[in-house]
Design an enzyme around this catalytic site. Sequence first.
Site, PDB file in Angstrom:
ATOM      1  N   ASP A  54     -13.303   4.063  10.924  1.00 53.34           N
ATOM      2  CA  ASP A  54     -13.619   4.075   9.492  1.00 53.34           C
ATOM      3  C   ASP A  54     -14.049   2.682   9.028  1.00 53.34           C
ATOM      4  O   ASP A  54     -13.547   2.158   8.039  1.00 53.34           O
ATOM      5  CB  ASP A  54     -12.425   4.577   8.672  1.00 53.34           C
ATOM      6  CG  ASP A  54     -12.816   5.020   7.263  1.00 53.34           C
ATOM      7  OD1 ASP A  54     -14.017   5.296   7.035  1.00 53.34           O
ATOM      8  OD2 ASP A  54     -11.933   5.090   6.393  1.00 53.34           O
ATOM      9  N   LYS A 114       0.865  -1.183   0.000  1.00 51.92           N
ATOM     10  CA  LYS A 114       0.000   0.000   0.000  1.00 51.92           C
ATOM     11  C   LYS A 114       0.901   1.232   0.000  1.00 51.92           C
ATOM     12  O   LYS A 114       1.748   1.384   0.866  1.00 51.92           O
ATOM     13  CB  LYS A 114      -0.883  -0.021   1.252  1.00 51.92           C
ATOM     14  CG  LYS A 114      -1.782   1.167   1.401  1.00 51.92           C
ATOM     15  CD  LYS A 114      -2.616   1.013   2.665  1.00 51.92           C
ATOM     16  CE  LYS A 114      -3.463   2.210   2.958  1.00 51.92           C
ATOM     17  NZ  LYS A 114      -4.248   2.022   4.190  1.00 51.92           N
TER      18      LYS A 114
END
Length: 156
Positions: A100, A6
């Site tokens: 989140d 990532k």
Amino acid sequence: MNIAVKRLKDGMSSFGESSFLSEVEMKSIAVHQNLLSLIGFCTTPSVGLLVYPFMANLGVAHHLRELKPEYPILDCVALGIARALSYLHESCNLKIIHRDMKAANVLLDENFEAVVGDFRLAKLMNMKKTSTTTQICGTQGRIASECIHRQGIRED
């Protein structure tokens, strides 16, 4: 072992750096079978990389478009998410609020076991205080309206 890397979208700007450091810190503290494990990371002044195990069955968001509500994997996914959140809130040495949770942040391993990832907005809870207050954050359009209303941000 297959891996996924990532790369920070914001590079190592001040927001990107704090987001990157938060994710590394939370993943270093929280280790559980239903949490995405951090294998390693690398930083330069302009780039931040996080290395994770590759999740062969992509994410829940990808599969929700194709699954029928009665499909048994949904129960398994919900149970995996519940185990991950229970660990973060109750069992982890330092209590963590993810902030989140959404289908895009739940991945599926080779056995379709749910694995919660993306801890860039996570926050450590101070257990010495009798209550914890945190600013509202998360993906726009995914924050419960009752949370926004209680904070006095939304007017109906």
